[in-house]
Design a protein around this motif. Structure first.
Motif, PDB file in Angstrom:
ATOM      1  N   GLU A  47       0.841  -1.196   0.000  1.00  0.00           N
ATOM      2  CA  GLU A  47       0.000   0.000   0.000  1.00  0.00           C
ATOM      3  C   GLU A  47       0.877   1.247   0.000  1.00  0.00           C
ATOM      4  N   THR A  48       0.406   2.288  -0.676  1.00  0.00           N
ATOM      5  CA  THR A  48       1.117   3.564  -0.677  1.00  0.00           C
ATOM      6  C   THR A  48       0.104   4.694  -0.736  1.00  0.00           C
ATOM      7  N   GLN A  49       0.257   5.666   0.155  1.00  0.00           N
ATOM      8  CA  GLN A  49      -0.647   6.805   0.215  1.00  0.00           C
ATOM      9  C   GLN A  49      -0.136   7.907  -0.711  1.00  0.00           C
ATOM     10  N   LEU A  50      -1.017   8.418  -1.585  1.00  0.00           N
ATOM     11  CA  LEU A  50      -0.635   9.438  -2.553  1.00  0.00           C
ATOM     12  C   LEU A  50      -0.802  10.848  -2.016  1.00  0.00           C
ATOM     13  N   ASN A  51      -1.848  11.076  -1.227  1.00  0.00           N
ATOM     14  CA  ASN A  51      -2.112  12.394  -0.665  1.00  0.00           C
ATOM     15  C   ASN A  51      -2.996  12.224   0.560  1.00  0.00           C
ATOM     16  N   ASN A  52      -3.666  13.274   0.984  1.00  0.00           N
ATOM     17  CA  ASN A  52      -4.466  13.207   2.196  1.00  0.00           C
ATOM     18  C   ASN A  52      -5.810  12.506   2.025  1.00  0.00           C
ATOM     19  N   GLY A  53      -6.067  11.925   0.848  1.00  0.00           N
ATOM     20  CA  GLY A  53      -7.339  11.270   0.663  1.00  0.00           C
ATOM     21  C   GLY A  53      -7.336  10.097  -0.292  1.00  0.00           C
ATOM     22  N   VAL A  54      -6.165   9.690  -0.793  1.00  0.00           N
ATOM     23  CA  VAL A  54      -6.111   8.602  -1.774  1.00  0.00           C
ATOM     24  C   VAL A  54      -4.961   7.659  -1.435  1.00  0.00           C
ATOM     25  N   LYS A  55      -5.249   6.374  -1.458  1.00  0.00           N
ATOM     26  CA  LYS A  55      -4.236   5.338  -1.255  1.00  0.00           C
ATOM     27  C   LYS A  55      -4.398   4.284  -2.336  1.00  0.00           C
ATOM     28  N   LEU A  56      -3.272   3.795  -2.870  1.00  0.00           N
ATOM     29  CA  LEU A  56      -3.264   2.664  -3.786  1.00  0.00           C
ATOM     30  C   LEU A  56      -2.816   1.427  -3.027  1.00  0.00           C
ATOM     31  N   PHE A  57      -3.414   0.271  -3.362  1.00  0.00           N
ATOM     32  CA  PHE A  57      -2.991  -0.964  -2.717  1.00  0.00           C
ATOM     33  C   PHE A  57      -3.185  -2.133  -3.676  1.00  0.00           C
ATOM     34  N   VAL A  58      -2.470  -3.213  -3.396  1.00  0.00           N
ATOM     35  CA  VAL A  58      -2.652  -4.455  -4.139  1.00  0.00           C
ATOM     36  C   VAL A  58      -2.534  -5.601  -3.147  1.00  0.00           C
ATOM     37  N   GLU A  59      -3.357  -6.614  -3.354  1.00  0.00           N
ATOM     38  CA  GLU A  59      -3.417  -7.764  -2.451  1.00  0.00           C
ATOM     39  C   GLU A  59      -3.314  -9.033  -3.288  1.00  0.00           C
ATOM     40  N   ASN A  60      -2.402  -9.930  -2.909  1.00  0.00           N
ATOM     41  CA  ASN A  60      -2.189 -11.184  -3.633  1.00  0.00           C
ATOM     42  C   ASN A  60      -2.325 -12.342  -2.654  1.00  0.00           C
ATOM     43  N   LEU A  61      -3.215 -13.270  -2.955  1.00  0.00           N
ATOM     44  CA  LEU A  61      -3.463 -14.417  -2.094  1.00  0.00           C
ATOM     45  C   LEU A  61      -3.241 -15.697  -2.894  1.00  0.00           C
ATOM     46  N   VAL A  62      -2.391 -16.573  -2.376  1.00  0.00           N
ATOM     47  CA  VAL A  62      -2.115 -17.858  -3.014  1.00  0.00           C
ATOM     48  C   VAL A  62      -2.632 -18.958  -2.101  1.00  0.00           C
ATOM     49  N   GLY A  63      -3.491 -19.832  -2.642  1.00  0.00           N
ATOM     50  CA  GLY A  63      -4.051 -20.928  -1.870  1.00  0.00           C
ATOM     51  C   GLY A  63      -3.542 -22.272  -2.347  1.00  0.00           C
ATOM     52  N   PHE A  64      -3.247 -23.150  -1.400  1.00  0.00           N
ATOM     53  CA  PHE A  64      -2.788 -24.502  -1.706  1.00  0.00           C
ATOM     54  C   PHE A  64      -3.710 -25.482  -0.996  1.00  0.00           C
ATOM     55  N   GLY A  65      -4.346 -26.361  -1.767  1.00  0.00           N
ATOM     56  CA  GLY A  65      -5.249 -27.343  -1.193  1.00  0.00           C
ATOM     57  C   GLY A  65      -4.912 -28.739  -1.652  1.00  0.00           C
ATOM     58  N   GLU A  66      -5.858 -29.664  -1.518  1.00  0.00           N
ATOM     59  CA  GLU A  66      -5.643 -31.048  -1.912  1.00  0.00           C
ATOM     60  C   GLU A  66      -5.573 -31.143  -3.432  1.00  0.00           C
TER      61      GLU A  66
END
Length: 285
Positions: A219-238
């Motif tokens: 996440e990175t905040q650009l100014n007093n009202g906007v933030k950019l973010f990215v979320e990556n989730l890796v799942g391992f199952g049967e």
């Protein structure tokens, strides 16, 4: 260099120095009701405290009404993200703060988070269906910080989803996790990992599901009202695995935030899900 040019240069240097001094002296004044002012503290020892805000107006605040007087963040920001405890789906290692509350609405799925203390958060959510095969699915979560410095925060937590109703047999799923956040509130990286336990409440046949999820977010905040973010989730199952990517932008005020995200899911062979936009609204009270 002419005398006029030299005089102009000296004047510019003086103005720059004055501006720098003003920047160094400016503070963000946070009131207990959530209001934020930026200005210079004229008299911080009196009651009321006297502040000259950036519009040149002297304001007086009762000492009991002032929650914090602190320097500007990175010399620029006076407001930070009020939804600091999560990205979109995944938690960060930050907590809400003692006595704070926040409500979230993702589509029609509401939740509320309460700060039980400076380092412990409690989450409650769920939904109800009606008609044939109606069921109730309450969800509760608990997160606690176990280590915190200015740049590193570690937390442990768990979420538990229960199901009661036709065909559910009192089923539940629990998801314990560990998460670490590195950086400050304006720029940070979060890593975490969790597993899943599932079973039936009626027969108490709790089993460990063969599934683990590892997450990485930034996440990175650009100014007093906007933030950019990215979320990556890796799942391992049967025998199965997959990746979920959620890039987004957060628009926020002192207590309100609105997330707009993209959505991409893949099983590493094919794109199994895609959505150009999703949304979530949050409000602190």
């Amino acid at each position: 260099m002419s005398r006029l040019a030299l005089a102009c240069l000296l004047a510019l240097v003086a103005l720059a120095s004055a501006a720098q001094a003003q920047s160094d002296d400016r503070r963000r004044i946070v009131l207990t009701n959530g209001d934020i002012y930026v200005g210079v503290v004229v008299d911080g020892d009196s009651d009321p405290i006297v502040i000259r805000t950036t519009d040149g107006v002297e304001r007086r605040f009762a000492r009991a009404d002032v929650a914090e007087i602190a320097p500007l963040i990175n010399g620029r920001f006076f407001r930070t993200d009020p939804v600091k405890t999560r990205l979109f789906l995944s938690p960060t290692a930050r907590t809400l703060g003692g006595g704070e509350f926040r409500g979230d609405l993702t589509y029609f799925y509401p939740s509320i988070t309460a700060g039980l203390g400076d380092r412990v958060d409690l989450l409650a959510s769920g939904f109800v269906t009606v008609g044939d095969n109606a069921f109730v699915t309450p969800l509760v979560g608990l997160k606690a910080q176990v280590y915190a410095t200015e740049s590193t925060t570690l937390a442990l937590g768990t979420s538990a989803l229960f199901a009661f109703g036709d065909g559910t047999d009192g089923a539940f799923v629990a998801a314990p996790y560990a998460v670490a956040t590195f950086g400050d509130e304006t720029r940070a990286v979060t890593v975490g990992a969790g597993g899943f336990f599932g079973g039936s409440l009626s027969s108490l046949d709790v089993e460990v599901s063969n599934a683990v999820v590892v997450g990485l977010g930034a996440e990175t905040q650009l100014n007093n009202g906007v933030k950019l973010f990215v979320e990556n989730l890796v799942g391992f199952g049967e025998g199965d695995s997959g990746l979920l990517v959620l890039p987004g932008v957060r628009f926020f005020g002192d207590r309100f935030a609105f997330d707009v995200i993209g959505f991409l899911a893949t099983d590493f062979e094919n794109v199994v899900g895609f959505a150009p936009i999703g949304a979530r609204a949050s409000y602190g009270f």
